[in-house]
Enzyme design. Structure first.
Site, PDB file in Angstrom:
ATOM      1  CG  ASP A 166       5.672  28.605   0.510  1.00 28.25           C
ATOM      2  OD1 ASP A 166       4.330  28.270   0.329  1.00 28.25           O
ATOM      3  OD2 ASP A 166       6.285  28.741  -0.300  1.00 28.25           O
ATOM      4  CG  ASP A 174       1.951  27.942  -3.036  1.00 32.19           C
ATOM      5  OD1 ASP A 174       2.778  28.719  -2.446  1.00 32.19           O
ATOM      6  OD2 ASP A 174       2.147  27.295  -3.940  1.00 32.19           O
ATOM      7  CG  ASP A 186       4.419  35.278  -6.113  1.00 32.36           C
ATOM      8  OD1 ASP A 186       4.961  35.020  -4.846  1.00 32.36           O
ATOM      9  OD2 ASP A 186       4.975  34.854  -7.206  1.00 32.36           O
ATOM     10  CG  HIS A 189       5.325  32.988  -1.977  1.00 35.77           C
ATOM     11  ND1 HIS A 189       4.283  33.060  -2.740  1.00 35.77           N
ATOM     12  CD2 HIS A 189       5.395  31.845  -1.751  1.00 35.77           C
ATOM     13  CE1 HIS A 189       4.147  31.686  -2.977  1.00 35.77           C
ATOM     14  NE2 HIS A 189       4.864  30.928  -2.229  1.00 35.77           N
ATOM     15  CG  HIS A 229       1.074  25.760  -8.201  1.00 31.58           C
ATOM     16  ND1 HIS A 229       2.239  25.705  -8.699  1.00 31.58           N
ATOM     17  CD2 HIS A 229       1.356  26.408  -6.979  1.00 31.58           C
ATOM     18  CE1 HIS A 229       3.474  26.448  -7.940  1.00 31.58           C
ATOM     19  NE2 HIS A 229       2.663  26.788  -7.162  1.00 31.58           N
ATOM     20  CD  GLU A 275       8.219  30.638  -3.772  1.00 26.68           C
ATOM     21  OE1 GLU A 275       8.560  29.524  -3.341  1.00 26.68           O
ATOM     22  OE2 GLU A 275       6.919  30.613  -4.581  1.00 26.68           O
ATOM     23  CD  GLU A 276       3.899  30.023  -6.245  1.00 28.31           C
ATOM     24  OE1 GLU A 276       4.558  29.023  -7.157  1.00 28.31           O
ATOM     25  OE2 GLU A 276       3.372  29.657  -5.457  1.00 28.31           O
TER      26      GLU A 276
END
Length: 413
Positions: free
Chosen positions: A202, A145, A84, A82, A384, A179-180
């Protein structure tokens, strides 16, 4: 496999500087147009490699095909990451830093020296001695990520297009937005993708492969209180805000993210909004056992009813919606997909380890949509947050794993 002239690091350093943060409050798809900025770059780079069908669709998905280099009839496999980054931490103005030849000391991030990566807090750093660690500068997340996965797939594409000795069937590439925020495959075109199996790149620690995720629900608790002028509120006001605060405070610690580990599920309030008359709490509910999701939602209901006993005029409504389900129930029906992934990791010289992930991936939903999709490590850590990091050597091992997977599917067909 012959030595590779890796491009993954250079790609990763470019990609992380592009702000692709998704937005859970947006109703558009993708949730932010800036995610397409990276998508357009990926399409251009793929086309420059000679991948003629690479394109970005209206929803922000990148699709591409690496053509077969074998006469065998090989099942089509897909690699997916992903684009994003998490809305939990800024991804604007990322300044990646390479800490060469890591010696085991603390890593102090220069733009905010309170941000220190300590091996006691990041135990995987102890396995990175001599490696090159990439971090952000201290004021943003890094974006490993999942831009580590994106860069690894892109490097693998580069190798496949430039090394005719690597035999493989048709390889599909899929890069997803959002995705997040749980919308990563909402608009994916599986018919166009045409794959038999897929692998998301991922995951965290090098060597890990994941065939199991949480099952997930989202819940919205709407509290309706009684408003009154604060100067004349005695015996009348029943503040929905205060009720919401008491409900959150009464949630059991042993069912919280900070109080659980391993295969234990949790209930987690992620957002609160409102005013005296009405307040809303948004929850995420997670467990590996799908049947326990209903039980966990029942805890929210029980706590709300207990608190509301002290507020007889106030009411509540709890709305629960399915988000994704544990992919293991699908992957267990196709054991070779995971077996080939484990073999590919072992061929890199790493020791493959099959794990469960306390989270979800695009593969969770893809699997339940009919495309079995386990998750392979990308090397990302502490995602994150501002202490996110990845090592160059782990990213290179991920590239090797992708290439070995391509050849294993060809060999066994």
């Amino acid at each position: 496999m012959k030595p590779l002239n890796f491009t993954v690091t250079e790609r990763f350093l470019r990609y992380v500087t592009i702000d692709t943060q998704s937005d859970p409050e947006s109703a558009t798809y993708p949730s932010t147009e800036k995610q397409k900025d990276l998508g357009r770059i990926l399409v251009q780079e793929l086309q420059e490699m000679g991948v003629t069908d690479a394109h970005l669709d209206e929803y922000g998905y990148v699709y591409a095909t690496i053509p077969s280099k074998t006469n065998k009839n090989v099942p089509v496999i897909c690699f997916c990451s992903h684009m994003d980054t998490s809305p939990d931490c800024s991804g604007q103005g990322v300044k990646p830093i390479i800490h060469h030849n890591y010696n085991g000391d603390d890593l102090v991030l220069p733009d905010d020296t309170t941000q220190v990566l300590k091996p006691k807090n990041h135990p995987e750093l102890k396995n990175q001695l001599g490696n090159d660690i990439i971090t952000a500068s201290g004021t943003t997340l890094l974006g490993a990520d999942n831009k580590a996965g994106v860069a690894e797939i892109m490097d693998a594409c580069y190798q496949l297009m430039n090394k005719p000795d690597i035999k493989h069937g048709d390889i599909r590439i899929l890069f997803t937005p959002d995705e997040e925020i749980g919308r990563g495959v909402d608009k994916v075109d599986l018919e166009k993708l045409g794959a038999f199996a897929a692998y998301t790149i991922d995951g965290e620690t090098a060597g890990n492969m994941e065939n199991e995720t949480f099952s997930a629900d989202g819940a919205k608790l709407i509290i309706k209180g009684v408003s009154a002028h604060p100067g004349f509120a005695k015996g009348q006001m029943q503040s929905a805000i205060k009720i919401a605060g008491q409900i959150i405070a009464a949630l059991p610690y042993e069912l919280s993210p900070e109080g659980t580990e391993g295969m234990e599920g949790f209930v987690h309030p992620v957002n609160i909004s409102g005013h005296v008359e009405q307040a809303t709490i948004d929850f995420i509910i997670r467990d590996f056992d799908e049947a326990l999701l209903t039980q966990h939602a029942g805890v929210i209901k029980y706590v709300a009813e207990q608190v509301l006993q002290n507020y007889p005029e106030a009411t509540y409504e709890l709305v629960v919606k399915e988000q994704y389900r544990n992919m293991k129930q699908v992957l267990d029906q196709h054991p070779q997909i995971v077996e080939y992934g484990m073999e590919a990791i072992n061929r890199t010289g790493l020791r493959a380890k099959l794990c469960s992930i306390r989270g979800g991936t695009d593969g969770s939903r893809l699997s339940l949509m009919g495309l079995p999709t386990p998750n392979i490590f990308a090397g990302e850590h502490a995602f994150h947050g501002r202490q996110e990091w990845v090592s160059v050597q782990d990213m290179q091992k991920a590239v090797e794993t992708i290439l070995h997977l391509c050849t294993i599917w060809e060999e066994k067909s």
